[in-house]
Design an enzyme around this catalytic site. Structure first.
Site, PDB file in Angstrom:
ATOM      1  N   LYS A  70      -8.470  17.828  56.931  1.00 56.43           N
ATOM      2  CA  LYS A  70      -8.742  19.053  56.172  1.00 56.43           C
ATOM      3  C   LYS A  70     -10.140  19.603  56.448  1.00 56.43           C
ATOM      4  O   LYS A  70     -10.375  20.797  56.356  1.00 56.43           O
ATOM      5  CB  LYS A  70      -8.572  18.738  54.679  1.00 56.43           C
ATOM      6  CG  LYS A  70      -8.674  19.936  53.758  1.00 56.43           C
ATOM      7  CD  LYS A  70      -8.246  19.519  52.371  1.00 56.43           C
ATOM      8  CE  LYS A  70      -8.536  20.569  51.332  1.00 56.43           C
ATOM      9  NZ  LYS A  70      -8.123  20.114  50.006  1.00 56.43           N
ATOM     10  N   ASP A 169     -15.019  20.145  40.686  1.00 55.57           N
ATOM     11  CA  ASP A 169     -14.017  19.478  41.530  1.00 55.57           C
ATOM     12  C   ASP A 169     -14.673  18.869  42.769  1.00 55.57           C
ATOM     13  O   ASP A 169     -15.000  19.567  43.725  1.00 55.57           O
ATOM     14  CB  ASP A 169     -12.965  20.534  41.928  1.00 55.57           C
ATOM     15  CG  ASP A 169     -11.853  19.964  42.806  1.00 55.57           C
ATOM     16  OD1 ASP A 169     -11.925  18.775  43.166  1.00 55.57           O
ATOM     17  OD2 ASP A 169     -10.911  20.717  43.120  1.00 55.57           O
TER      18      ASP A 169
END
Ligand code: AMP
Length: 585
Positions: A70, A169
């Site tokens: 990613k 996050d």
């Protein structure tokens, strides 16, 4: 439309959820876990392994195992295996395909539609690449939504009273912060910020570097050249990091980590929590500015925030929690499972888009309003980035601008589109460029071409143009070198389908080997436990069956296993199971 799945395609782990009777439910994968490592491996016989199996064989096959793909989404990165170059989209598609298969097994239906989440701070190229990965995996990507927004959606379902929340996050590879207002049936993102290259992997790397240096000092050996040893270090480093979230000490014990003329070398190093914290202070400090920026852009002070949600596995680190407490001045909520809430929120959005929510249910009433994380600009004279759409504008949004020619009888104009906050285009991310051609010959400044930039609900930029003189519309594609062309996507999709069935078969065989290994271990443990109370004959027969299975397993490795060795394992496994049941064990 069949069931729509929500996928959290994480840097380190991925998670899938689906709505069941209006409630988001996490899907258990074929190995029985609720999350799947985002790891892909190419075994030496050419087949592909995904998830736990790929992660488990990594040390023995480090060069052909891919972690954290990613981090490369939307870039030109290519992984070369056996002469073929794989794009991050193709590797991610292999992970998505496994998630799709697991979802099909779980629901008992064919699954084609999905909502996939991305870090809020992902730019256009990264979003486009994620969408393409979904297509390659055979998924119809209904929507790309932001991870913190998905988490807020999962949270908002049960906590619908009006409030302002901050979602912090910190995952495996990215950091996102979003300021979100949960109103009466509206979840509105007010601002978002982050760092696409900050996450748990960086914490692991700090431990790895420390171990490498320590080992150099104590044993005079540089481990960095040994890929297998480095992989073992990485695995142990991550384990130690996780341990340090609950314990004050972690021991790194790696026997036979290196071999020299003088014999084997072992690593045995202790890391305390305070040492780990001193190694990683700067990483945690890097999250402060994005939090301040998001609050500033939302026009709020920290005292306006009612709740802080922690998302992403790395928020389990006590020093991270302490930092959040200090920046926001309140105790973060622990109501959500940081590993699962993003997929759950995506499943809710999927159910909504797929029309699968019961009319009148809490989730069906919620409206989601997200923002674009980065400003969109075009290059004007002197390399200046002229803003068309400001960051944190609610999406979908559009902006039109009239372009004309600078020279007489010019028939085309080149336009470069950028994303980012810096004044000069050279400091921003080039999304791509396009040429407006077919302009009617005229004196400079006469043609009037209206170019419309729009950012859709996925956060993806689309461009169209209209010659106002003739009313003629032009379709424009932004060409970015990191994006795959239509033909490349179609070819990759076809390859993924062909390999998909082979890989599923291979995955089945590898799973069989793992199950057989577990059965053997359990039986050997039972043999030891009951050494005094089982009679001689029973022990002899069980031992014999164990030896048979152990031999069959020993003829293969997770990377090297074919149908013949698999059928031997299967036979020996059945034999042991039958022996046990005959003995009433
Ligand atoms: P995510 O992308 O949200 O799955 O986050 C994965 C990251 O969280 C990886 O870097 C993990 O090593 C890290 N992580 C998971 N559990 C813990 C824990 N207990 N303590 C510290 N880091 C953790």
């Amino acid at each position: 439309m069949g069931k729509v799945i929500g996928i959290d395609l994480g840097t380190t782990n991925s998670c899938v959820a689906v709505l069941e009777a209006d409630v988001p439910t996490v899907i258990t994968n074929s190995e029985g876990y609720r999350t799947t490592p985002s790891v892909v491996a190419f075994s030496k016989d050419g087949s592909r392994l995904v998830g736990d199996i790929a992660k488990r064989q990594a040390a023995a096959n480090a060069d052909r195992t891919i972690f954290s793909i990613k981090r490369h989404m939307g870039t030109d990165y290519r992984k070369k295996i056996d002469g073929k170059k794989y794009s991050p989209q193709e590797i991610s598609a292999m992970i998505l395909r496994k998630l799709k298969n697991d979802a099909e097994q779980f629901t008992g239906e064919q699954v084609t539609d999905a909502v996939i989440t991305v870090p809020a701070y992902f730019n256009d190229a990264e979003r486009q690449a994620t969408k393409d990965a979904g297509r390659i995996a055979g998924l119809n990507v209904l929507r790309i939504i932001n991870e913190p927004t998905a988490a807020a959606l999962a949270y908002g379902l049960d906590n619908g009273q009006p409030q302002k929340i901050l979602v912090y996050d910190l995952g495996g590879g990215t950091f996102d912060v979003s300021v979100i207002e949960i109103g009466d049936q509206v979840i509105e993102v007010l601002a978002t910020s982050g760092d696409n290259h900050l996450g748990g992997d960086d914490f692991d790397e700090r431990i790895v570097n420390f171990l490498v240096e320590q080992f150099k000092e104590t044993d005079g050996i540089n481990l960095t050249k040994d890929t297998a040893a480095m992989q073992r270090l990485r695995e142990e480093a991550e384990k130690a990091k996780k341990e340090l979230s609950s314990a004050m000490n972690a021991n790194i014990n790696l026997p036979f980590i290196a071999m020299t003329k003088s014999g084997p070398h072992h690593m045995d190093i202790n890391i305390t929590r305070s040492l780990f914290e001193s190694m990683t202070t700067d990483l945690i400090d890097r999250t402060v500015t994005p939090v301040e920026n998001a609050l500033h852009d939302a026009g709020l002070k920290k005292t306006d925030i009612n709740m802080v949600l922690l998302v992403g596995g790395s928020t389990r680190i006590p020093a991270v929690q302490e930092k959040v407490r200090r920046i926001c001045g309140i105790e973060p909520s622990r109501n959500l499972n940081p590993d699962e809430c993003v997929a759950m929120g995506a499943a809710v959005q999927g159910g909504k888009l797929g029309g699968q929510l019961t009319a009148g249910s809490a989730a069906s009433e919620i409206i989601l309003m997200d923002v674009t994380p980065l400003s969109l600009s075009i290059e004007t004279v002197g390399g200046i980035a002229s803003r068309l759409i400001e960051r944190n504008t609610t999406i979908p949004t559009r902006h039109s601008q009239i372009f004309t020619t600078a020279g007489n009888f010019q028939t085309s104009v080149d336009i470069k589109v950028f994303q980012g906050e810096r004044k000069f285009t050279r400091d921003n991310k080039l999304l791509g460029n396009f040429r407006l051609s077919g302009i009617k010959k005229a004196l400079a400044g006469t043609p009037q071409i209206e170019v419309t930039f729009d950012i859709d609900a996925n956060g993806i930029v689309n461009v169209s143009a209209k010659d106002l003189g003739t009313g003629h519309e032009q379709s424009i594609t932004i060409t970015s070198s990191s994006n795959m062309s239509e033909e490349e996507i179609e070819r990759a999709k076809w390859e993924a389908e062909v390999y998909g069935s082979k890989d599923a078969e291979k995955q089945g065989i590898v799973n069989l080997r793992i199950e057989a290994g577990q059965l053997l271990q359990n039986t050997e443990y039972m043999l030891h436990e009951h050494r005094k109370d089982w009679d001689k004959q029973t022990k002899k027969q069980v031992k014999e069956a164990c030896q048979r299975l152990s031999k069959a397993i020993g003829r293969s490795t997770p990377e090297k296993i074919d149908e013949v060795t698999a059928s031997n394992i299967c036979e020996a496994k059945d034999y042991l199971e039958n022996t046990l049941s005959r003995m009433g064990i």
